[in-house]
Design a protein around this motif. Structure first.
Motif, short mmCIF file in Angstrom:
data_model
loop_
_atom_site.label_atom_id
_atom_site.label_comp_id
_atom_site.label_asym_id
_atom_site.label_seq_id
_atom_site.Cartn_x
_atom_site.Cartn_y
_atom_site.Cartn_z
N TYR A 56 10.88 -5.57 6.44
CA TYR A 56 10.49 -4.64 7.50
C TYR A 56 9.98 -3.32 6.90
O TYR A 56 8.91 -2.83 7.27
N PHE A 57 10.76 -2.75 5.98
CA PHE A 57 10.36 -1.47 5.39
C PHE A 57 9.12 -1.63 4.52
O PHE A 57 8.30 -0.71 4.44
N TRP A 58 8.96 -2.77 3.86
CA TRP A 58 7.76 -3.00 3.07
C TRP A 58 6.52 -3.02 3.98
O TRP A 58 5.50 -2.41 3.64
N LYS A 59 6.62 -3.70 5.12
CA LYS A 59 5.49 -3.73 6.06
C LYS A 59 5.21 -2.34 6.62
O LYS A 59 4.05 -1.96 6.81
N GLN A 60 6.27 -1.57 6.90
CA GLN A 60 6.09 -0.20 7.38
C GLN A 60 5.38 0.65 6.32
O GLN A 60 4.53 1.47 6.65
N GLN A 112 1.69 -0.26 6.25
CA GLN A 112 0.98 0.34 7.38
C GLN A 112 0.78 1.83 7.18
O GLN A 112 -0.29 2.37 7.48
N ALA A 113 1.81 2.51 6.68
CA ALA A 113 1.69 3.95 6.44
C ALA A 113 0.63 4.23 5.38
O ALA A 113 -0.16 5.18 5.52
N THR A 114 0.59 3.41 4.35
CA THR A 114 -0.41 3.59 3.29
C THR A 114 -1.82 3.36 3.83
O THR A 114 -2.75 4.11 3.49
N GLU A 115 -1.98 2.33 4.65
CA GLU A 115 -3.30 2.06 5.24
C GLU A 115 -3.76 3.19 6.14
O GLU A 115 -4.96 3.47 6.24
N ASN A 116 -2.83 3.87 6.80
CA ASN A 116 -3.16 4.98 7.70
C ASN A 116 -3.24 6.31 6.95
O ASN A 116 -3.40 7.36 7.58
N GLY A 117 -3.09 6.28 5.62
CA GLY A 117 -3.20 7.50 4.83
C GLY A 117 -1.97 8.38 4.88
O GLY A 117 -2.03 9.56 4.54
N MET A 118 -0.84 7.84 5.32
CA MET A 118 0.39 8.61 5.42
C MET A 118 1.25 8.39 4.17
O MET A 118 1.05 7.44 3.43
#
Length: 91
Positions: free
Chosen positions: A50-54, A57-63
């Protein structure tokens, strides 16, 4: 000198050969505890996933995803540690 090395090698290999093959049941965990431990390992792996997927997603969104990667690493390490316990005491 060769005799000392030969005797030492014989004693070393003989000691490890004799030490193997124990037939005693030294289980510290019951079957129910092993089942619970196995379920806990699965939950820890699920949390790591779960945290890996989060984090992805955060990396893809530039966060910034440092906390998510740290949490994924923590839960995967916990799963690995408990897997060793399971292998030693439940298998």
């Amino acid at each position: 000198m060769k005799r000392i090395i030969l005797i030492g090698a014989m004693l070393f290999t003989t000691g490890t050969t004799i030490a193997g093959g124990h037939e005693e049941n030294n289980s510290l965990l019951s079957k129910a505890e092993c089942r619970e431990l196995k379920e806990g390992i699965g939950e820890a792996l699920g949390a790591a996933d779960y945290f890996w997927k989060q984090a992805e997603q955060a990396t893809e969104n530039g966060m910034d995803a440092d906390k998510e990667y740290a949490a994924a690493g923590f839960f995967s390490q916990q799963a690995a540690n408990y897997t060793i316990v399971y292998d030693v005491w439940c298998n």
